[in-house]
Structures are given as C-alpha cells and as structure tokens.
Design a protein around this motif. Sequence first.
Motif, mmCIF file in Angstrom:
data_model
loop_
_atom_site.group_PDB
_atom_site.id
_atom_site.type_symbol
_atom_site.label_atom_id
_atom_site.label_comp_id
_atom_site.label_asym_id
_atom_site.label_seq_id
_atom_site.Cartn_x
_atom_site.Cartn_y
_atom_site.Cartn_z
ATOM 1 N N ASP A 198 49.323 -55.846 18.925
ATOM 2 C CA ASP A 198 48.554 -56.759 18.088
ATOM 3 C C ASP A 198 48.501 -56.202 16.662
ATOM 4 O O ASP A 198 48.630 -54.991 16.458
ATOM 5 C CB ASP A 198 47.135 -56.927 18.640
ATOM 6 C CG ASP A 198 47.116 -57.797 19.903
ATOM 7 O OD1 ASP A 198 48.064 -58.585 20.081
ATOM 8 O OD2 ASP A 198 46.165 -57.683 20.697
ATOM 9 N N TYR A 222 33.350 -53.677 36.258
ATOM 10 C CA TYR A 222 32.072 -54.331 35.971
ATOM 11 C C TYR A 222 31.698 -55.403 37.000
ATOM 12 O O TYR A 222 30.578 -55.888 36.999
ATOM 13 C CB TYR A 222 32.108 -54.988 34.587
ATOM 14 C CG TYR A 222 31.789 -54.041 33.447
ATOM 15 C CD1 TYR A 222 30.479 -53.706 33.143
ATOM 16 C CD2 TYR A 222 32.799 -53.475 32.685
ATOM 17 C CE1 TYR A 222 30.171 -52.844 32.102
ATOM 18 C CE2 TYR A 222 32.503 -52.611 31.635
ATOM 19 C CZ TYR A 222 31.197 -52.303 31.348
ATOM 20 O OH TYR A 222 30.895 -51.458 30.322
ATOM 21 N N ARG A 274 55.535 -59.669 21.574
ATOM 22 C CA ARG A 274 55.155 -58.818 20.434
ATOM 23 C C ARG A 274 54.844 -57.427 20.984
ATOM 24 O O ARG A 274 54.286 -57.294 22.076
ATOM 25 C CB ARG A 274 53.971 -59.424 19.671
ATOM 26 C CG ARG A 274 52.676 -59.604 20.485
ATOM 27 C CD ARG A 274 51.793 -58.379 20.420
ATOM 28 N NE ARG A 274 50.572 -58.512 21.197
ATOM 29 C CZ ARG A 274 50.413 -58.045 22.431
ATOM 30 N NH1 ARG A 274 51.420 -57.473 23.062
ATOM 31 N NH2 ARG A 274 49.241 -58.154 23.049
ATOM 32 N N ILE A 314 40.087 -60.049 21.709
ATOM 33 C CA ILE A 314 39.675 -61.290 22.369
ATOM 34 C C ILE A 314 38.160 -61.482 22.265
ATOM 35 O O ILE A 314 37.682 -62.573 21.946
ATOM 36 C CB ILE A 314 40.139 -61.283 23.851
ATOM 37 C CG1 ILE A 314 41.675 -61.149 23.945
ATOM 38 C CG2 ILE A 314 39.655 -62.543 24.590
ATOM 39 C CD1 ILE A 314 42.479 -62.249 23.297
ATOM 40 N N LYS A 374 29.279 -53.057 22.363
ATOM 41 C CA LYS A 374 30.208 -52.082 21.781
ATOM 42 C C LYS A 374 29.914 -50.747 22.441
ATOM 43 O O LYS A 374 28.763 -50.428 22.740
ATOM 44 C CB LYS A 374 29.967 -51.933 20.270
ATOM 45 C CG LYS A 374 30.737 -52.788 19.309
ATOM 46 C CD LYS A 374 32.192 -53.035 19.553
ATOM 47 C CE LYS A 374 33.168 -51.956 19.224
ATOM 48 N NZ LYS A 374 34.577 -52.356 19.540
HETATM 49 P P1 NAD Z 1 40.951 -54.688 22.943
HETATM 50 O O1 NAD Z 1 41.352 -53.309 23.262
HETATM 51 O O2 NAD Z 1 41.314 -55.263 21.624
HETATM 52 O O3 NAD Z 1 39.384 -54.869 23.126
HETATM 53 C C1 NAD Z 1 38.686 -54.357 24.215
HETATM 54 C C2 NAD Z 1 37.277 -54.000 23.780
HETATM 55 O O4 NAD Z 1 36.557 -53.511 24.916
HETATM 56 C C3 NAD Z 1 37.234 -52.898 22.726
HETATM 57 O O5 NAD Z 1 36.276 -53.265 21.738
HETATM 58 C C4 NAD Z 1 36.758 -51.676 23.513
HETATM 59 O O6 NAD Z 1 36.005 -50.770 22.700
HETATM 60 C C5 NAD Z 1 35.876 -52.317 24.557
HETATM 61 N N1 NAD Z 1 35.680 -51.496 25.754
HETATM 62 C C6 NAD Z 1 36.505 -50.530 26.262
HETATM 63 N N2 NAD Z 1 35.975 -50.030 27.389
HETATM 64 C C7 NAD Z 1 34.782 -50.661 27.585
HETATM 65 C C8 NAD Z 1 33.769 -50.564 28.563
HETATM 66 N N3 NAD Z 1 33.866 -49.709 29.594
HETATM 67 N N4 NAD Z 1 32.673 -51.369 28.453
HETATM 68 C C9 NAD Z 1 32.560 -52.253 27.425
HETATM 69 N N5 NAD Z 1 33.494 -52.378 26.470
HETATM 70 C C10 NAD Z 1 34.592 -51.598 26.553
HETATM 71 O O7 NAD Z 1 41.547 -55.578 24.121
HETATM 72 P P2 NAD Z 1 41.921 -57.114 24.052
HETATM 73 O O8 NAD Z 1 43.302 -57.251 23.493
HETATM 74 O O9 NAD Z 1 40.812 -57.880 23.429
HETATM 75 O O10 NAD Z 1 42.050 -57.455 25.600
HETATM 76 C C11 NAD Z 1 40.913 -57.792 26.391
HETATM 77 C C12 NAD Z 1 41.377 -58.540 27.615
HETATM 78 O O11 NAD Z 1 42.015 -59.761 27.199
HETATM 79 C C13 NAD Z 1 42.410 -57.823 28.484
HETATM 80 O O12 NAD Z 1 42.238 -58.204 29.817
HETATM 81 C C14 NAD Z 1 43.731 -58.359 27.957
HETATM 82 O O13 NAD Z 1 44.776 -58.259 28.893
HETATM 83 C C15 NAD Z 1 43.346 -59.807 27.700
HETATM 84 N N6 NAD Z 1 44.177 -60.491 26.705
HETATM 85 C C16 NAD Z 1 44.619 -59.859 25.586
HETATM 86 C C17 NAD Z 1 45.429 -60.536 24.700
HETATM 87 C C18 NAD Z 1 45.992 -59.881 23.481
HETATM 88 O O14 NAD Z 1 47.120 -60.211 23.109
HETATM 89 N N7 NAD Z 1 45.297 -58.991 22.819
HETATM 90 C C19 NAD Z 1 45.751 -61.878 24.919
HETATM 91 C C20 NAD Z 1 45.210 -62.530 26.046
HETATM 92 C C21 NAD Z 1 44.436 -61.819 26.942
#
Ligand code: NAD
Length: 338
Positions: free
Chosen positions: A172, A95, A169, A14, A35
């Motif tokens: 991802d 956070y 799904r 996201i 990151k």
């Molecule tokens: P992801 O795992 O793909 O990405 C998360 C990112 O955050 C990674 O780059 C990770 O390294 C980083 N991260 C981990 N811990 C951290 C920290 N303490 N501080 C800073 N960065 C940190 O996750 P995502 O799929 O992008 O999901 C993010 C949010 O969006 C979640 O709340 C999820 O539920 C929501 N979301 C996801 C989807 C989906 O299908 N992927 C869809 C809609 C909403």
Amino acid sequence: MAKIRVGVNGFGTIGKRVAAAVALQDDMELVGVTKTRPSYEAKSALAKGYGLFVPAENVQSFKDAGIEIKGTIDDMLKSVDIVVDCTPGNVGEEYKAKYQAAGVKAIFQGGEDHALTGISFNSTANYSESWGAQLSRVVSCNTTGLLRTLNPIDKKFKIKNAFVTIVRRAADPGDSKNGPINGLEPSVKLPTHHGPDVQSIMPWLNINTMAVKASTTLMHLHTVVLQLESEPTTEEILEIFKKAPRVRLVKSKDGIKTTAQIMELARDLGRDRSDMYEIVVWEDGVKVVGNTLYYYQAVHQESDVIPENIDCIRSMCKLEQDAAASQAKTNKSMGICH
Ligand code: NAD
C-alpha cells in the motif's frame, strides 16, 4: 429508531476508512476506534473527534504521550452493538472470543479465513446471507472486485469457466516495510487463494486464479477470461457493467490508459483520500469472441471494501432488508455514482 453503535478495532489502511464512512451514516454512530500505540495516527483519530480506545496494558504509554483516551478496548466493546475488526490478517481471529463474550456482533476482513465466521459478505452477490448474523467477513479487495463483475454476468449469461490473472500491487502507498519491489513475483502456490475465496460466496462458480506481484502501490489489475454458456454481444456485456453496482467504465481512448490515471481521476472527483470505491473496467478493453468474454479491471485495494463494510453492518443489524436500498444509501453518503 436508535442509531446502531459501531466500534472499529484497528485503525490502519482499512480501519481509518471504515471509521470515516461509518461517521457519514445517519443510521450509525461511531463510538470510537482503537490504537495500540500513541502514534501520529492516534493523534489524527483524536483530531477527527473519534473516541480512542487502547489495550489495557498500553494505557500508561498513551497517558505519558499526553494523548487523551476514552478507555480500553474492553470498554469500547461494552458500548457498541457491532465491531468492525480491521486488525491485520490473522490477528482478528484472536479477538473473536472477546467479541462473543461481550455479546457484540463482529465483521472481520479478508485477511481472515472464511471458516472464522462461516459467512462471507459482498453487497452485490449475497447481502441477505448476513441478515441478523452475529459474525460475518467482508471478503478481500481482489475478491470484492471479482464478485462485483462476475456475479452480474453469471446471473444473466451463466459462466462455465473463469480464468483470472491478478497483477497485485506490492504494498500500500503508506507501507514502507514491504516494497515496492524491483521485479515481478509470480505466486507459485497454484491455483491462488483468490478463486476459493470467490467460491466462499459463489460456490458453484468454476474459477481459476493466478497472481503476480508487481512494482506498484496504486491498484491491482485483473485480466479476466470467461467462457459463457451463451454467446452475448460485447454491447450486452457493457450494458451489464453499466448497471452493475459500484462498477465504473472508463475508456483508454479518453486518456485513462493506466492505474495512475484512475487514481488521478479519483483525485479530480474530490474523493476522500483519493479513493476509488468502484471497480474500474476499461470499456474499450471488453471483447466477446464466440462464447469467450475478455476484459480488464482495476481494483483500488485501499477502498473498494469500505462501502461493503457499511452495507454489511446494515444487513447484520437488520437496518435495511433490501440490498439495493442499502447500497444506494451508502453510495449517496460517500459520493459513489451507483
Ligand atoms: P494495516 O496494517 O494497515 O492496519 C491494521 C491496524 O491494526 C494497524 O493500525 C495496527 O496498529 C492495528 N493493530 C495491530 N495489531 C492489533 C491488535 N492486536 N489490536 C488492535 N489493533 C491492532 O492493515 P490493513 O491493510 O488495514 O488490513 C486490515 C485487514 O483488512 C486485513 O484483514 C487485510 O487483509 C484486510 N484488507 C486489506 C486491504 C489492503 O489492501 N490494505 C484490502 C482489503 C482488505
């Protein structure tokens, strides 16, 4: 007017899409992304010209990897008006105090609970509720998909009961930890959390949800059955879908029979990362019988919430009062039809 300064915390599925969308807006400036580790994604953020901010304790590992950083996450918070938290579910809540101490507004994603912010956001259903807010939450991909179609139908024909099954799904496409799985896995904790999540924005709606995890990475699929207070025609429902923001009608008869062809359509449209920001409804799969409406819709989980995050920034930072005007601006910048 000065541009709103935006930081993106968490550069995964996201976060990288939100960062790219922010960079397209003429009323926003992308200050940077965070990151945690010096991975290939950190390098691709730099290659795109994004400022890179990292946890204070990891600064050395980025130096050792020869990756230039702009500062720590705390430094980023000093330079932004709003942060879009895209960390994994339940990490965002860790956070919240930091964002508040820094005096910055914050948007969380659907992996966090509604209680964290007290306000949840969807451009179609409740744009104005986040007006000027310090905290808000863009609801999950499935909830966003449901709100995009349920809200306009409820406004016109009043939904008595909604019954939804979500075929989810398993993982991802870029996720090699979680799947795909060999089998179909029902969510046995019922009803699933999706209904209450829709109610965080439409509290009056009687909605019942079930979910099944499936061996696919491409998209979610919803089967929707609605009992309405009146008996509209199928054509009247199709008219609503044609006008509903970020809803796209496709026809099985045209060869779009599966989510695979929807993803191919997104590629043919030349979309960034092959994203399908719209909720896709099968026109020839919409049917009204008496007061019961049936339809199928597909949700591209990686991207449908991205334009919502942009509109949420506009509402929270009081950049545009009118939901439709913000949606139109976001859509134009991202190549979304309506
Ligand atoms: P992801 O795992 O793909 O990405 C998360 C990112 O955050 C990674 O780059 C990770 O390294 C980083 N991260 C981990 N811990 C951290 C920290 N303490 N501080 C800073 N960065 C940190 O996750 P995502 O799929 O992008 O999901 C993010 C949010 O969006 C979640 O709340 C999820 O539920 C929501 N979301 C996801 C989807 C989906 O299908 N992927 C869809 C809609 C909403």
